[in-house]
Design an enzyme around this catalytic site. Structure first.
Site, mmCIF file in Angstrom:
data_model
loop_
_atom_site.group_PDB
_atom_site.id
_atom_site.type_symbol
_atom_site.label_atom_id
_atom_site.label_comp_id
_atom_site.label_asym_id
_atom_site.label_seq_id
_atom_site.Cartn_x
_atom_site.Cartn_y
_atom_site.Cartn_z
ATOM 1 N N TYR A 130 0.839 -1.210 0.000
ATOM 2 C CA TYR A 130 0.000 0.000 0.000
ATOM 3 C C TYR A 130 0.868 1.252 0.000
ATOM 4 O O TYR A 130 2.013 1.220 0.438
ATOM 5 C CB TYR A 130 -0.965 0.000 1.197
ATOM 6 N N HIS A 145 3.045 -7.263 10.811
ATOM 7 C CA HIS A 145 3.648 -6.778 12.059
ATOM 8 C C HIS A 145 3.584 -7.877 13.109
ATOM 9 O O HIS A 145 2.561 -8.576 13.222
ATOM 10 C CB HIS A 145 2.872 -5.570 12.594
#
Lengths: 225, 183
Positions: A130, A145
């Site tokens: 993105y 993450h």
């Protein structure tokens, strides 16, 4: 490096003074026993854990590996929390305004605890890349993450894993806050065809190495002193 | 120097969407069972520690995650240690922990609360210590802190707002930059 001008957010957020080195005490050598948390049966399965009647959209993958310390000793009972964008590169988060669509069957939140050999497994979809406002429109490579609690508070780690072969990895200013290419390589999950689920999902292996007891500040001191 | 067989996995920023994985209730999603929150339960004198993390321009960090780890009121760590996690307020950047006053976990040294800060723009979480103003003299004599300039040491001491209520602001840069530790 704390201050990495290519990653604009570090400019006002990176401390400018050197860290103050101290020896670990009993406090930092122990840590919270979050590995004993009672997890939900789907906490590790991001394809299903927010489903509203269908599976999450996207490339179905396992992300698995082993949590180890620097002496290659498995770290059992480590809590691993993950968060990620959906297959279109959009986070299910109030602050994410990217135009790509949300997936009603995907929240991007998962967690698991490593087993007796330090092994862990998530099932999820591969997140999309993105754009983000940094040097104009930079693009993040696909990433997940991770937040890990090992046995000691000094081992606390929050990081991101990337996917083998992603051409955006070397272009990313956040990746490039790490100056050592070999260290960047340790953040790249490897495609592992042997561990695929046939006719269901691919598998990526990502081992996690937590720091051991830190003694490098005292390296002029003789061994055992 | 200890050299391991493996090299540690590098850290990367927690980024601005840390809430999804670590505190989904803070973005209106269902909480996860057993996930740590901003309140630590244990016997002892209840205290509140609140504050704000400021960047180099004096702006509050509204997307930070903070974690504390401390001894219990008797100074015990390990299984008796207390952990809590707080996400900064989206509007004000304030954080607020409810815990108990820690006992000293190092013989003869002042008690403290270890504080970790994770956020966008912070590549490796920052580790600092919250000391209490009642122990200012012992803080000055703490062997871990003696080498610091007095003004730097002062950044590690909370301000008392009321009985059992402390404020601990963190400054990432500037003249009163908080001392961060390499543990």
């Amino acid at each position: 490096m704390p201050l990495s001008p290519g990653y604009k957010s570090t400019v006002l957020r990176a401390p400018l003074r050197p860290l103050h080195a101290v020896e670990q005490s009993a406090l930092e050598r122990s840590g919270p026993a979050l590995g004993n948390t009672a997890l939900g049966p789907l906490d590790h399965d991001l394809i299903r854990n927010a489903a509203q009647g269908g599976d999450a959209l996207g490339e179905r993958i396992y992300v698995f590996g082993q949590v180890l310390d620097e002496n290659a000793r498995p770290v059992p009972n480590a809590l691993i929390e993950i968060w990620q964008a959906n297959a279109a590169g959009r986070y299910a988060h109030v602050k994410d305004g990217y135009l790509a669509p949300l997936d009603p069957n995907f929240s991007g939140c998962g967690r698991c605890v490593s087993d007796g050999e330090g092994r862990y497994l998530f099932r999820t979809i591969k997140p999309g890349p993105y754009p983000w406002p940094n040097n104009g429109s930079d693009w993040r490579p696909a990433h997940i993450h991770l937040s890990i609690f090992g046995e000691a508070f000094a081992q606390r780690l929050v990081t991101q894993l990337y996917f083998e072969g992603d051409p955006l990895i070397p272009l990313c200013p956040i990746v490039n806050t790490i100056p050592d290419p070999a260290a960047i390589d340790r953040l790249v999950a490897r495609l592992d065809m042997r561990n695929q689920e046939p006719f269901d999902c691919l598998a990526y292996r990502f081992d996690i190495v937590l720091r051991g007891r830190r003694q490098t500040h005292f390296e002029t001191r003789p061994e055992g002193a | 120097m200890m050299i391991g067989k493996l090299q540690e996995t590098p850290s990367q920023t927690a980024g601005p969407y840390v809430h999804i994985g670590t505190a989904p209730q803070s973005i209106g999603r269902p909480p996860l069972t057993g996930q740590p929150g901003p309140r630590a339960e244990a016997e002892g004198e209840r205290i509140i520690i609140e504050g704000t993390v400021f960047d180099g321009a004096g702006a509050p960090l509204r997307d930070a995650m903070l974690e504390i780890w401390q001894a219990d009121s008797a100074g015990r760590v390990g299984a008796e240690g207390l952990f809590a996690r707080c996400l900064a307020d989206f509007d004000t950047g304030r954080y607020r922990f409810e815990t108990v006053r820690p006992g000293p976990h190092r013989e003869g040294q002042p008690a403290h609360v270890a504080l970790l800060i994770f956020a966008r723009g912070i590549n490796l979480h920052l580790h600092t210590r919250i000391h209490f103003p009642e122990e200012r003299e012992r803080v000055a004599a703490d062997p871990d802190l003696r080498r610091l300039e007095p003004e730097a040491r002062e950044t590690l001491i909370a301000t008392q707002e009321a009985a059992g209520h402390y404020r601990f602001d963190v400054h990432l840069q500037g003249a009163n930059e908080t001392v961060f530790f390499d543990i």
